[in-house]
Scaffold this motif. Structure first.
Motif, short mmCIF file in Angstrom:
data_model
loop_
_atom_site.label_atom_id
_atom_site.label_comp_id
_atom_site.label_asym_id
_atom_site.label_seq_id
_atom_site.Cartn_x
_atom_site.Cartn_y
_atom_site.Cartn_z
N LEU A 14 0.81 -1.21 0.00
CA LEU A 14 0.00 0.00 0.00
C LEU A 14 0.85 1.26 0.00
N GLU A 15 1.88 1.30 0.82
CA GLU A 15 2.69 2.53 0.93
C GLU A 15 3.41 2.88 -0.36
N ALA A 16 3.59 1.92 -1.27
CA ALA A 16 4.18 2.21 -2.58
C ALA A 16 3.12 2.56 -3.61
N ALA A 17 1.98 1.89 -3.57
CA ALA A 17 0.92 2.11 -4.56
C ALA A 17 0.08 3.35 -4.27
N LEU A 18 -0.18 3.62 -3.00
CA LEU A 18 -1.06 4.74 -2.66
C LEU A 18 -0.56 6.08 -3.18
N PRO A 19 0.73 6.41 -3.03
CA PRO A 19 1.18 7.70 -3.57
C PRO A 19 0.92 7.83 -5.07
N MET A 20 1.10 6.75 -5.83
CA MET A 20 0.84 6.80 -7.28
C MET A 20 -0.63 7.10 -7.55
N LEU A 21 -1.50 6.41 -6.83
CA LEU A 21 -2.94 6.63 -7.02
C LEU A 21 -3.33 8.05 -6.64
N LEU A 22 -2.79 8.53 -5.52
CA LEU A 22 -3.11 9.88 -5.06
C LEU A 22 -2.59 10.94 -6.03
N GLU A 23 -1.39 10.73 -6.56
CA GLU A 23 -0.84 11.69 -7.52
C GLU A 23 -1.70 11.76 -8.77
N ARG A 24 -2.18 10.63 -9.24
CA ARG A 24 -3.05 10.62 -10.43
C ARG A 24 -4.38 11.32 -10.15
N ALA A 25 -4.92 11.09 -9.00
CA ALA A 25 -6.18 11.76 -8.63
C ALA A 25 -5.97 13.26 -8.50
N ALA A 27 -3.67 15.04 -9.96
CA ALA A 27 -3.40 15.60 -11.29
C ALA A 27 -4.69 15.96 -12.02
N ARG A 28 -5.78 15.29 -11.65
CA ARG A 28 -7.09 15.60 -12.24
C ARG A 28 -7.84 16.66 -11.44
N GLY A 29 -7.20 17.13 -10.38
CA GLY A 29 -7.82 18.17 -9.57
C GLY A 29 -8.78 17.66 -8.51
N TRP A 30 -8.80 16.34 -8.29
CA TRP A 30 -9.72 15.76 -7.32
C TRP A 30 -9.18 15.85 -5.91
N ARG A 31 -10.09 16.06 -4.98
CA ARG A 31 -9.79 15.95 -3.55
C ARG A 31 -10.06 14.50 -3.17
N VAL A 32 -9.25 13.97 -2.25
CA VAL A 32 -9.32 12.55 -1.92
C VAL A 32 -9.44 12.35 -0.41
N LEU A 33 -10.29 11.43 -0.04
CA LEU A 33 -10.40 10.97 1.35
C LEU A 33 -9.86 9.55 1.37
N VAL A 34 -8.82 9.31 2.17
CA VAL A 34 -8.27 7.97 2.35
C VAL A 34 -8.78 7.47 3.69
N ARG A 35 -9.59 6.42 3.65
CA ARG A 35 -10.17 5.87 4.88
C ARG A 35 -9.52 4.56 5.23
N GLY A 36 -9.02 4.48 6.46
CA GLY A 36 -8.43 3.25 6.97
C GLY A 36 -9.19 2.77 8.20
N THR A 37 -8.65 1.76 8.84
CA THR A 37 -9.32 1.17 10.00
C THR A 37 -8.58 1.41 11.31
N SER A 38 -7.34 1.90 11.22
CA SER A 38 -6.53 2.08 12.41
C SER A 38 -5.88 3.46 12.41
N GLU A 39 -6.04 4.19 13.51
CA GLU A 39 -5.40 5.50 13.60
C GLU A 39 -3.89 5.38 13.54
N GLU A 55 10.44 15.47 -5.69
CA GLU A 55 9.73 15.60 -6.96
C GLU A 55 8.28 15.14 -6.86
N SER A 56 7.95 14.46 -5.78
CA SER A 56 6.59 13.93 -5.66
C SER A 56 5.91 14.42 -4.38
N PHE A 57 6.07 15.69 -4.06
CA PHE A 57 5.42 16.24 -2.88
C PHE A 57 3.92 16.06 -2.99
N LEU A 58 3.31 15.51 -1.97
CA LEU A 58 1.89 15.23 -1.97
C LEU A 58 1.25 15.86 -0.74
N PRO A 59 0.67 17.06 -0.87
CA PRO A 59 0.07 17.71 0.29
C PRO A 59 -1.10 16.89 0.82
#
Length: 173
Positions: A14-25, A27-39, A55-59
């Motif tokens: 997950l920690e490798a794939a999630l940044p790629m997915l978030l960057e693509r989202a 790039a389309r201007g979408w806001r994203v909510l990532v929901r997990g089960t553990s704080e 090069e991949s800063f993800l606010p």
């Protein structure tokens, strides 16, 4: 109407794939909510996202802060709602998405460990519930419209490390 996506992680954690997915989202201007089960796990993901390359800063931010509404990517364990007015919900680590809640988002993504049989089965069950709800809403809005065929998700990275599909027929890849 929400589209449901199924991200079957088989070659990357997950920690490798999630940044790629978030960057693509993003790039389309979408806001994203990532929901997990553990704080604890959300804090860990928060740290991993901040440690990405320059090069991949993800606010992003963890839910519960004074600026949740301003976060382009918000990590949370809350069972419902999007304090950041997200268009995309990414459910990770078995976090659930209520079928009625799916309509609050343009896209709902189930992201899970494809090497864990229990995670695969839980994701399949959740997929069936979500796509059944989407199909019911679709038929209610336009009963004469034929169902769409299964297609590859546009958010999916080009690598073979993630399998993604979108469907209104209730069957993931």
């Amino acid at each position: 109407m929400a589209e449901a996506y199924f991200y079957h992680l088989t070659r990357q954690p997950l920690e490798a794939a999630l940044p790629m997915l978030l960057e693509r989202a993003r790039a389309r201007g979408w806001r994203v909510l990532v929901r997990g089960t553990s704080e604890e796990r959300m804090r860990w993901l928060d740290e991993k996202l901040w440690l990405g390359g320059e090069e991949s800063f993800l606010p992003h931010g963890l839910a519960g802060g004074p600026r949740d509404a301003e976060q382009p990517v918000l990590l949370t364990t809350a069972p419902e709602g999007a304090a950041n007015a997200a268009e995309v919900l990414m459910a990770v680590d078995g976090a659930t998405v209520a079928p009625g809640e799916a309509g609050d988002f343009d896209r709902v993504c189930l992201v899970f460990d494809g090497n864990d049989p229990a995670a695969v089965e839980a994701a399949r069950e959740q997929w069936r519930r979500l796509t059944a709800a989407v199909a019911c809403r679709s038929r209610a809005r336009n009963p004469s419209s034929p169902s769409r065929a299964k297609r590859s998700a546009t958010l999916a990275p080009a690598s073979a490390s993630i399998t993604a599909s979108r469907s209104t027929n209730g069957r993931p890849n």
